[in-house]
Design a protein around this motif. Structure first.
Motif, PDB file in Angstrom:
ATOM      1  N   HIS A 113     -34.014 -64.506 -17.070  1.00  0.00           N
ATOM      2  CA  HIS A 113     -33.736 -64.547 -15.631  1.00  0.00           C
ATOM      3  C   HIS A 113     -32.277 -64.240 -15.325  1.00  0.00           C
ATOM      4  CE1 HIS A 113     -37.459 -67.306 -14.883  1.00  0.00           C
ATOM      5  NE2 HIS A 113     -37.772 -66.025 -15.008  1.00  0.00           N
ATOM      6  N   VAL A 114     -31.362 -64.682 -16.190  1.00  0.00           N
ATOM      7  CA  VAL A 114     -29.940 -64.402 -15.969  1.00  0.00           C
ATOM      8  C   VAL A 114     -29.695 -62.893 -15.969  1.00  0.00           C
ATOM      9  CG1 VAL A 114     -27.645 -64.586 -16.977  1.00  0.00           C
ATOM     10  CG2 VAL A 114     -29.092 -66.606 -16.836  1.00  0.00           C
ATOM     11  N   LEU A 115     -30.292 -62.187 -16.931  1.00  0.00           N
ATOM     12  CA  LEU A 115     -30.108 -60.741 -16.980  1.00  0.00           C
ATOM     13  C   LEU A 115     -30.848 -60.038 -15.849  1.00  0.00           C
ATOM     14  CD1 LEU A 115     -28.927 -61.292 -19.858  1.00  0.00           C
ATOM     15  CD2 LEU A 115     -29.917 -59.096 -20.499  1.00  0.00           C
ATOM     16  N   LEU A 116     -32.026 -60.516 -15.529  1.00  0.00           N
ATOM     17  CA  LEU A 116     -32.827 -59.847 -14.508  1.00  0.00           C
ATOM     18  C   LEU A 116     -32.255 -60.034 -13.106  1.00  0.00           C
ATOM     19  CD1 LEU A 116     -36.427 -60.746 -15.753  1.00  0.00           C
ATOM     20  CD2 LEU A 116     -35.498 -58.437 -15.519  1.00  0.00           C
ATOM     21  N   PHE A 117     -31.919 -61.267 -12.756  1.00  0.00           N
ATOM     22  CA  PHE A 117     -31.591 -61.584 -11.370  1.00  0.00           C
ATOM     23  C   PHE A 117     -30.137 -61.978 -11.145  1.00  0.00           C
ATOM     24  CE2 PHE A 117     -36.055 -63.065 -12.191  1.00  0.00           C
ATOM     25  CZ  PHE A 117     -36.672 -61.952 -11.632  1.00  0.00           C
ATOM     26  N   GLY A 118     -29.361 -62.100 -12.227  1.00  0.00           N
ATOM     27  CA  GLY A 118     -27.991 -62.530 -12.081  1.00  0.00           C
ATOM     28  C   GLY A 118     -27.897 -64.038 -11.906  1.00  0.00           C
ATOM     29  N   MET A 119     -26.688 -64.548 -11.799  1.00  0.00           N
ATOM     30  CA  MET A 119     -26.494 -65.985 -11.633  1.00  0.00           C
ATOM     31  C   MET A 119     -25.207 -66.235 -10.868  1.00  0.00           C
ATOM     32  SD  MET A 119     -26.758 -69.067 -14.455  1.00  0.00           S
ATOM     33  CE  MET A 119     -25.198 -68.773 -15.273  1.00  0.00           C
ATOM     34  N   ASN A 120     -25.264 -67.172  -9.951  1.00  0.00           N
ATOM     35  CA  ASN A 120     -24.104 -67.506  -9.126  1.00  0.00           C
ATOM     36  C   ASN A 120     -23.979 -69.023  -9.055  1.00  0.00           C
ATOM     37  OD1 ASN A 120     -22.053 -67.714  -7.321  1.00  0.00           O
ATOM     38  ND2 ASN A 120     -23.073 -66.647  -5.645  1.00  0.00           N
ATOM     39  N   GLY A 121     -23.060 -69.572  -9.829  1.00  0.00           N
ATOM     40  CA  GLY A 121     -22.899 -71.017  -9.846  1.00  0.00           C
ATOM     41  C   GLY A 121     -22.142 -71.470 -11.072  1.00  0.00           C
ATOM     42  N   PRO A 122     -21.822 -72.739 -11.153  1.00  0.00           N
ATOM     43  CA  PRO A 122     -21.049 -73.266 -12.281  1.00  0.00           C
ATOM     44  C   PRO A 122     -21.875 -73.352 -13.557  1.00  0.00           C
ATOM     45  CG  PRO A 122     -21.691 -75.043 -10.815  1.00  0.00           C
ATOM     46  CD  PRO A 122     -22.111 -73.779 -10.139  1.00  0.00           C
ATOM     47  N   LEU A 123     -21.213 -73.228 -14.688  1.00  0.00           N
ATOM     48  CA  LEU A 123     -21.861 -73.440 -15.989  1.00  0.00           C
ATOM     49  C   LEU A 123     -20.809 -73.807 -17.010  1.00  0.00           C
ATOM     50  CD1 LEU A 123     -21.349 -70.850 -18.125  1.00  0.00           C
ATOM     51  CD2 LEU A 123     -22.792 -69.702 -16.484  1.00  0.00           C
ATOM     52  N   ASN A 124     -21.259 -74.389 -18.103  1.00  0.00           N
ATOM     53  CA  ASN A 124     -20.390 -74.736 -19.215  1.00  0.00           C
ATOM     54  C   ASN A 124     -20.746 -73.873 -20.417  1.00  0.00           C
ATOM     55  OD1 ASN A 124     -18.948 -76.859 -17.928  1.00  0.00           O
ATOM     56  ND2 ASN A 124     -20.737 -78.188 -18.180  1.00  0.00           N
ATOM     57  N   ALA A 125     -19.745 -73.339 -21.061  1.00  0.00           N
ATOM     58  CA  ALA A 125     -19.969 -72.513 -22.248  1.00  0.00           C
ATOM     59  C   ALA A 125     -18.770 -72.657 -23.164  1.00  0.00           C
ATOM     60  CB  ALA A 125     -20.172 -71.049 -21.868  1.00  0.00           C
ATOM     61  N   GLY A 126     -19.032 -72.924 -24.414  1.00  0.00           N
ATOM     62  CA  GLY A 126     -17.951 -73.077 -25.371  1.00  0.00           C
ATOM     63  C   GLY A 126     -17.013 -74.212 -25.044  1.00  0.00           C
ATOM     64  N   GLY A 127     -17.527 -75.237 -24.359  1.00  0.00           N
ATOM     65  CA  GLY A 127     -16.699 -76.383 -24.020  1.00  0.00           C
ATOM     66  C   GLY A 127     -15.816 -76.190 -22.802  1.00  0.00           C
ATOM     67  N   LYS A 128     -15.997 -75.088 -22.060  1.00  0.00           N
ATOM     68  CA  LYS A 128     -15.193 -74.828 -20.878  1.00  0.00           C
ATOM     69  C   LYS A 128     -16.102 -74.553 -19.684  1.00  0.00           C
ATOM     70  CE  LYS A 128     -11.233 -72.985 -23.434  1.00  0.00           C
ATOM     71  NZ  LYS A 128     -10.300 -71.831 -23.589  1.00  0.00           N
ATOM     72  N   SER A 129     -15.568 -74.797 -18.492  1.00  0.00           N
ATOM     73  CA  SER A 129     -16.335 -74.613 -17.252  1.00  0.00           C
ATOM     74  C   SER A 129     -16.020 -73.252 -16.643  1.00  0.00           C
ATOM     75  CB  SER A 129     -15.995 -75.721 -16.248  1.00  0.00           C
ATOM     76  OG  SER A 129     -16.361 -76.982 -16.764  1.00  0.00           O
ATOM     77  N   TYR A 130     -17.062 -72.635 -16.098  1.00  0.00           N
ATOM     78  CA  TYR A 130     -16.934 -71.341 -15.426  1.00  0.00           C
ATOM     79  C   TYR A 130     -17.694 -71.408 -14.110  1.00  0.00           C
ATOM     80  CZ  TYR A 130     -15.371 -69.653 -19.988  1.00  0.00           C
ATOM     81  OH  TYR A 130     -14.690 -69.480 -21.166  1.00  0.00           O
ATOM     82  N   ASN A 131     -17.236 -70.646 -13.151  1.00  0.00           N
ATOM     83  CA  ASN A 131     -17.912 -70.595 -11.860  1.00  0.00           C
ATOM     84  C   ASN A 131     -17.726 -69.195 -11.294  1.00  0.00           C
ATOM     85  OD1 ASN A 131     -19.244 -71.095  -9.514  1.00  0.00           O
ATOM     86  ND2 ASN A 131     -17.892 -72.715  -8.785  1.00  0.00           N
ATOM     87  N   GLY A 132     -18.519 -68.272 -11.782  1.00  0.00           N
ATOM     88  CA  GLY A 132     -18.389 -66.880 -11.362  1.00  0.00           C
ATOM     89  C   GLY A 132     -19.708 -66.282 -10.957  1.00  0.00           C
TER      90      GLY A 132
END
Length: 329
Positions: free
Chosen positions: A244-263
């Motif tokens: 779903h991430v590849l198909l429809f994109g994503m807009n919101g916060p997430l954690n990856a590798g111990g760091k927060s992202y919001n893009g």
């Protein structure tokens, strides 16, 4: 009787006016000459020998069927680039210092820009139009290829790399390219197959590496890393989220590798078919050490499975909410 006192001053003012007109015209001529001289000495500023054809015809032609760098002769190379939402194909270009580089560029969808900062290459790309610009890069260096025409919600992620190598580094790169193939794959990667992984890697280089980097490390504070973070998406729910991430994109916060992202992750449902999305998912699930976290029962993604995940269509915010419901990792 004497002449009116205003006669002489009027005559003198007319003479002064003509002098200033001549000075202004001379200054304009000098300015135009300087502009023309600068343009001729920096040919990368303007497109030359344009080609206009339907988009499909251009992309299926012999030149754009295999974009990248081709040696045309001693110190002469051709770089063919396709711009599409939201990536350059190829994402990375390398040429030797001192060589003339003929750029042939086109757009596969909307209006884009191709700019190499700190260089004379800066041109607009239109679908159905092939732009040709030339430049010579005298000194080794690295440039960030940027799209400078707004092309959609993922415009800020449309980046690439252009590297000018020294003679020694260029010879080394040619030697590395001619090196023998790597040993046969094993385990999960062998089950997927080298052809599928190679195809996924090529798709990733074109569509994803501009943000997540060829090493999968991402960009701190901007784009999350994929290395060491995707092998844990086991089970139907995790696999569906990745699709779903590849198909429809994503807009919101997430954690990856111990760091927060919001893009913002752009949607690829329209640009990539089911098979391509399946292959790129197989690649990122197994690249950069991610395969170590996969269970032996891991099954490759399939085009049929991706087609199933397309229905119903989701919004980027809905995908972010779905991602947030996954078990903590």
């Amino acid at each position: 009787m004497s002449e009116p006192e205003t006669a002489a001053p009027r005559h003198l003012m007319s003479r002064y006016e003509w002098r200033w007109i001549v000075i202004a015209l001379a200054g304009l001529a000098v300015f135009l000459a300087m502009s023309i001289g600068f343009t001729m000495s920096h040919p990368g500023r303007l497109p030359m020998t344009p080609q206009v054809d339907p988009v499909r015809k251009i992309l299926s032609g012999p030149m754009f069927s295999h974009p990248g760098v081709t040696r045309l002769g001693p110190h002469h190379y051709r770089a063919v680039v396709i711009a599409r939402q939201f990536s350059f194909d190829p994402a990375s270009i390398k040429v030797p210092a001192g060589a003339r580089v003929d750029f042939y560029l086109t757009s596969a969808d909307v209006v884009h820009g191709f700019e190499l900062p700190d260089s004379a290459v800066n041109v607009e790309l239109f679908p159905g139009y092939v732009a040709h610009v030339s430049a010579t890069f005298r000194k080794p260096g690295r440039f960030l290829t940027a799209c400078n025409q707004y092309c959609g919600i993922g415009h800020q992620a449309m980046l690439g790399r252009f590297e000018v190598l020294s003679k020694a580094a260029w010879r080394k790169s040619l030697t590395a390219a001619a090196a023998p193939a790597a040993p046969a794959m094993s385990g999960v990667m062998a089950a997927i197959g080298p052809a599928r992984i190679a195809d996924g890697k090529a798709i990733f280089a074109v569509s994803c590496a501009g943000c997540h980097q060829a090493t999968g490390q991402g960009m701190p504070g901007a784009f999350p890393p994929l290395a060491g973070t995707l092998g844990e998406y086991n089970g139907p729910a995790g696999r569906a989220v990745l699709a779903h991430v590849l198909l429809f994109g994503m807009n919101g916060p997430l954690n990856a590798g111990g760091k927060s992202y919001n893009g913002v992750m752009p949607a690829w449902a329209a640009q990539l078919g089911d098979r391509k999305i399946a292959h790129v998912l197989d690649y990122i699930e197994t690249a950069w050490g991610n395969a170590k976290a996969l269970p032996p029962s891991f099954k490759p993604f399939t085009a049929a499975g991706i087609a199933h995940d397309r229905v119903p269509a989701l919004t980027p915010a809905a995908v972010a909410a779905e991602h947030a419901r996954l078990p903590a990792r």
